[in-house]
Structure formats: C-alpha cells, structure tokens
Design a protein around this motif. Sequence first.
Motif, PDB file in Angstrom:
ATOM      1  N   CYS A  68       0.760  -1.200   0.121  1.00 50.19           N
ATOM      2  CA  CYS A  68       0.072   0.003   0.068  1.00 50.19           C
ATOM      3  C   CYS A  68       0.906   1.057  -0.033  1.00 50.19           C
ATOM      4  CB  CYS A  68      -0.961   0.053   1.192  1.00 50.19           C
ATOM      5  SG  CYS A  68      -0.408   0.073   2.868  1.00 50.19           S
ATOM      6  N   ASN A  69       2.143   1.183   0.341  1.00 51.98           N
ATOM      7  CA  ASN A  69       3.147   2.215   0.427  1.00 51.98           C
ATOM      8  C   ASN A  69       4.007   2.295  -0.915  1.00 51.98           C
ATOM      9  OD1 ASN A  69       2.181   3.803   3.124  1.00 51.98           O
ATOM     10  ND2 ASN A  69       2.490   1.785   3.594  1.00 51.98           N
ATOM     11  N   ARG A  70       3.768   1.205  -1.362  1.00 57.77           N
ATOM     12  CA  ARG A  70       4.825   0.834  -2.707  1.00 57.77           C
ATOM     13  C   ARG A  70       6.256   0.585  -2.477  1.00 57.77           C
ATOM     14  NH1 ARG A  70       1.945   1.302  -7.192  1.00 57.77           N
ATOM     15  NH2 ARG A  70       3.882   1.092  -8.396  1.00 57.77           N
ATOM     16  N   VAL A  71       6.339  -0.042  -1.290  1.00 57.04           N
ATOM     17  CA  VAL A  71       7.734  -0.165  -0.745  1.00 57.04           C
ATOM     18  C   VAL A  71       7.860  -1.605  -0.221  1.00 57.04           C
ATOM     19  CG1 VAL A  71       8.297   2.015   0.243  1.00 57.04           C
ATOM     20  CG2 VAL A  71       7.351   0.446   1.710  1.00 57.04           C
ATOM     21  N   ALA A  72       7.049  -2.563  -0.763  1.00 59.08           N
ATOM     22  CA  ALA A  72       7.202  -4.133  -0.497  1.00 59.08           C
ATOM     23  C   ALA A  72       8.465  -4.694  -1.001  1.00 59.08           C
ATOM     24  CB  ALA A  72       5.935  -4.672  -1.065  1.00 59.08           C
ATOM     25  N   GLY A  73       9.154  -5.201  -0.153  1.00 59.45           N
ATOM     26  CA  GLY A  73      10.461  -6.000  -0.911  1.00 59.45           C
ATOM     27  C   GLY A  73      11.889  -5.109  -0.295  1.00 59.45           C
ATOM     28  N   GLU A  74      11.508  -3.837   0.142  1.00 60.37           N
ATOM     29  CA  GLU A  74      12.581  -3.022   0.099  1.00 60.37           C
ATOM     30  C   GLU A  74      13.559  -3.342   1.590  1.00 60.37           C
ATOM     31  OE1 GLU A  74      13.996  -1.237  -2.110  1.00 60.37           O
ATOM     32  OE2 GLU A  74      12.349  -1.000  -3.605  1.00 60.37           O
ATOM     33  N   TRP A  75      14.042  -4.386   1.348  1.00 57.10           N
ATOM     34  CA  TRP A  75      14.545  -5.157   2.442  1.00 57.10           C
ATOM     35  C   TRP A  75      15.893  -4.588   2.602  1.00 57.10           C
ATOM     36  CZ3 TRP A  75      18.356  -7.770  -0.134  1.00 57.10           C
ATOM     37  CH2 TRP A  75      19.093  -8.694   0.714  1.00 57.10           C
ATOM     38  N   GLY A  76      16.529  -4.288   1.600  1.00 57.14           N
ATOM     39  CA  GLY A  76      18.003  -3.371   1.610  1.00 57.14           C
ATOM     40  C   GLY A  76      18.026  -2.303   2.763  1.00 57.14           C
ATOM     41  N   HIS A  77      16.879  -1.585   3.066  1.00 54.20           N
ATOM     42  CA  HIS A  77      17.108  -0.703   4.068  1.00 54.20           C
ATOM     43  C   HIS A  77      16.395  -0.954   5.385  1.00 54.20           C
ATOM     44  CE1 HIS A  77      18.801   1.839   1.042  1.00 54.20           C
ATOM     45  NE2 HIS A  77      18.120   1.264   0.227  1.00 54.20           N
ATOM     46  N   ASN A  78      16.295  -2.334   5.802  1.00 54.75           N
ATOM     47  CA  ASN A  78      16.161  -2.802   7.033  1.00 54.75           C
ATOM     48  C   ASN A  78      17.577  -2.678   7.725  1.00 54.75           C
ATOM     49  OD1 ASN A  78      13.578  -3.168   6.697  1.00 54.75           O
ATOM     50  ND2 ASN A  78      13.469  -5.387   6.731  1.00 54.75           N
ATOM     51  N   PRO A  79      17.636  -2.910   8.823  1.00 60.80           N
ATOM     52  CA  PRO A  79      19.116  -2.798   9.533  1.00 60.80           C
ATOM     53  C   PRO A  79      19.648  -4.544   9.411  1.00 60.80           C
ATOM     54  CG  PRO A  79      17.163  -2.843  11.250  1.00 60.80           C
ATOM     55  CD  PRO A  79      16.610  -2.634   9.906  1.00 60.80           C
ATOM     56  N   LEU A  80      20.874  -4.479   9.400  1.00 63.96           N
ATOM     57  CA  LEU A  80      21.329  -5.814   9.584  1.00 63.96           C
ATOM     58  C   LEU A  80      20.919  -6.726  10.618  1.00 63.96           C
ATOM     59  CD1 LEU A  80      23.650  -7.522   7.724  1.00 63.96           C
ATOM     60  CD2 LEU A  80      25.196  -6.956   9.444  1.00 63.96           C
ATOM     61  N   PRO A  81      20.265  -8.039  10.335  1.00 65.68           N
ATOM     62  CA  PRO A  81      19.829  -8.697  11.445  1.00 65.68           C
ATOM     63  C   PRO A  81      21.118  -9.248  12.202  1.00 65.68           C
ATOM     64  CG  PRO A  81      18.706  -9.246   9.371  1.00 65.68           C
ATOM     65  CD  PRO A  81      19.925  -8.601   9.070  1.00 65.68           C
ATOM     66  N   TRP A  82      20.767  -9.631  13.570  1.00 64.96           N
ATOM     67  CA  TRP A  82      21.650 -10.194  14.352  1.00 64.96           C
ATOM     68  C   TRP A  82      23.027  -9.481  14.357  1.00 64.96           C
ATOM     69  CZ3 TRP A  82      18.500 -13.482  11.496  1.00 64.96           C
ATOM     70  CH2 TRP A  82      17.324 -13.954  12.137  1.00 64.96           C
ATOM     71  N   SER A  83      23.107  -8.258  14.313  1.00 69.00           N
ATOM     72  CA  SER A  83      24.232  -7.575  14.219  1.00 69.00           C
ATOM     73  C   SER A  83      25.107  -7.714  15.569  1.00 69.00           C
ATOM     74  CB  SER A  83      23.987  -6.005  14.217  1.00 69.00           C
ATOM     75  OG  SER A  83      23.420  -5.673  15.625  1.00 69.00           O
ATOM     76  N   ARG A  84      26.430  -7.599  14.973  1.00 71.96           N
ATOM     77  CA  ARG A  84      27.421  -7.982  16.078  1.00 71.96           C
ATOM     78  C   ARG A  84      28.399  -6.807  16.392  1.00 71.96           C
ATOM     79  NH1 ARG A  84      26.633 -13.293  14.791  1.00 71.96           N
ATOM     80  NH2 ARG A  84      26.958 -14.085  12.747  1.00 71.96           N
ATOM     81  N   ASP A  85      29.166  -6.927  17.453  1.00 70.74           N
ATOM     82  CA  ASP A  85      30.068  -5.871  17.833  1.00 70.74           C
ATOM     83  C   ASP A  85      30.993  -5.518  16.595  1.00 70.74           C
ATOM     84  OD1 ASP A  85      29.018  -5.890  20.453  1.00 70.74           O
ATOM     85  OD2 ASP A  85      30.702  -6.910  21.343  1.00 70.74           O
ATOM     86  N   GLY A  86      30.974  -4.199  16.141  1.00 72.77           N
ATOM     87  CA  GLY A  86      31.948  -3.935  15.177  1.00 72.77           C
ATOM     88  C   GLY A  86      30.812  -3.587  13.958  1.00 72.77           C
ATOM     89  N   GLU A  87      29.783  -4.045  14.131  1.00 74.75           N
ATOM     90  CA  GLU A  87      28.848  -4.062  12.840  1.00 74.75           C
ATOM     91  C   GLU A  87      27.767  -2.643  13.220  1.00 74.75           C
ATOM     92  OE1 GLU A  87      28.436  -8.180  10.641  1.00 74.75           O
ATOM     93  OE2 GLU A  87      27.219  -7.723  12.328  1.00 74.75           O
ATOM     94  N   ARG A  88      27.980  -2.220  14.319  1.00 78.79           N
ATOM     95  CA  ARG A  88      26.863  -1.127  14.840  1.00 78.79           C
ATOM     96  C   ARG A  88      27.673   0.199  15.069  1.00 78.79           C
ATOM     97  NH1 ARG A  88      25.318  -5.719  17.825  1.00 78.79           N
ATOM     98  NH2 ARG A  88      26.652  -5.030  19.630  1.00 78.79           N
ATOM     99  N   PRO A  89      27.168   1.061  14.665  1.00 78.80           N
ATOM    100  CA  PRO A  89      25.991   1.598  13.988  1.00 78.80           C
ATOM    101  C   PRO A  89      26.006   1.083  12.515  1.00 78.80           C
ATOM    102  CG  PRO A  89      26.995   3.642  14.563  1.00 78.80           C
ATOM    103  CD  PRO A  89      27.821   2.438  14.832  1.00 78.80           C
ATOM    104  N   GLY A  90      26.954   0.936  11.968  1.00 76.90           N
ATOM    105  CA  GLY A  90      27.244   0.644  10.531  1.00 76.90           C
ATOM    106  C   GLY A  90      27.513   2.026   9.694  1.00 76.90           C
ATOM    107  N   ALA A  91      27.627   1.812   8.723  1.00 84.70           N
ATOM    108  CA  ALA A  91      28.096   3.115   7.742  1.00 84.70           C
ATOM    109  C   ALA A  91      26.638   3.621   7.533  1.00 84.70           C
ATOM    110  CB  ALA A  91      28.595   2.596   6.320  1.00 84.70           C
ATOM    111  N   PRO A  92      26.996   4.965   7.233  1.00 86.80           N
ATOM    112  CA  PRO A  92      25.833   6.005   6.935  1.00 86.80           C
ATOM    113  C   PRO A  92      25.280   5.298   5.480  1.00 86.80           C
ATOM    114  CG  PRO A  92      27.685   7.276   7.080  1.00 86.80           C
ATOM    115  CD  PRO A  92      28.108   5.791   7.438  1.00 86.80           C
ATOM    116  N   CYS A  93      23.723   5.454   5.271  1.00 87.91           N
ATOM    117  CA  CYS A  93      23.407   5.025   4.150  1.00 87.91           C
ATOM    118  C   CYS A  93      22.674   6.177   3.529  1.00 87.91           C
ATOM    119  CB  CYS A  93      22.160   3.919   4.226  1.00 87.91           C
ATOM    120  SG  CYS A  93      21.385   3.263   2.982  1.00 87.91           S
TER     121      CYS A  93
END
Length: 208
Positions: free
Chosen positions: A57-82
């Motif tokens: 309904c918002n035309r964003v179905a599937g836009e998984w690339g802009h979810n946060p990385l799951p089960w992030s580990r030390d060193g992966e947070r906060p991650g690079a700016p997108c």
Amino acid sequence: MSEKLGRPIRLENDANCFALSEAIDGAAAGKGIVFGVILGTGVGGGVAVDGRPLVGCNRVAGEWGHNPLPWSRDGERPGAPCYCGKDGCIETFLCGDGLGREYLARSGRHLTAEEIALGAATGDACAHDCLTVYKDRLARSLAAVVNLLDPEAIVLGGGLSNISQLYDGLTEHVGRYAFSDGIDTPIVPAAHGDSSGVRGAAWLWANR
Ligand SMILES: [Zn+2]
C-alpha cells in the motif's frame, strides 16, 4: 509519457520487475512466492506472487535493503551511513562498496568486489575472509526474509550475484538463522542476468 507515446504505460520498481521476470520464466519459474534480490551498487528486493509483483500500500514491499542488518555483532553497529538517511542498512553491508569497505578495513587496500571474489578464489586469505563475512551477513539478511515471507525461491541478481562461491551451502547457512530446524529454499542466480529487469517490465503486461 502516456500522452507523448500515444499508448498506456506501466511502471514498476526495477527489483520488482527483476523478481517478476525470474518468477515467470526465469530461475524461479513456476514458484508461487519469489523473493528477488539485486546485489550491486545498491541492494534492492522485490516480491512476486503468482506471477504478479507485490507492491504494497506504500509501494515499498520488498525494500529489505533498508532494514538494519539482522543479528548485528560488535563492530557492525551502528554501521556505515546509508543514502536513505539511516545507518547500518543491509545495503551498506551487501552492496559492492560494502564488500570493498570490509576489505579496506582489513587490508588497507582498495579492491572492487570482482577483484575480491577473484582473490578469494586464488589464495588471498583476506579476500577469502571478507567473502566469508559477506556470506554470513547475506545469510542473516535472507533469514529475516524467510521468517516473514517464506518464499518458495530466492533469486539473486546484480553484479555480486556472479560470485559463485556465495551459493555453496547458502541455503543451509540461512537455515541456521531462520526460525526453523532447517530450510530447503532454493537460492539461485538469475537466469536472465542483467536483462531480467527490462524483461520483467515487459511482463507487467501479462497476467493482469
Ligand atoms: Zn538505507
């Protein structure tokens, strides 16, 4: 555009078109629910259900690339700016630059994703490690898709989908993160390569 061309126009997101092309007559032909992933300069995702793009309904179905990385580990947070304004999106880890950034951080050298893949296959231990980390991040990211959508096939496209080492044991790897004792989802490279997006756009005129 419709007025200028004198005919109706249909528009859809490139990843949705990619998923549609692969679902109708590509690597996931005959599968009812297909998740298509484009791993390239960016990371896109699209869903096809019974030969139609799932738009949402918002035309964003599937836009998984802009979810946060799951089960992030030390060193992966906060991650690079997108570019989307957030930090640590899946895209920032799984795009070509994301793989290059990992190699740079470990070796101090700039290599393209293609060069890293070649290095991993020809004895560059750092490149091999980077690809191992990349594959684990991809597996975590796809496990979140499996938990939400449980697609019948996942098709990978874009430049990084050409890295053949990614596919070895990838389904089992995703299964270790997914909420299941194991999964048997096929995770396969696109059948139509770079042409899949435009093919999918043409398929927007079928099955409606
Ligand atoms: Zn983002």
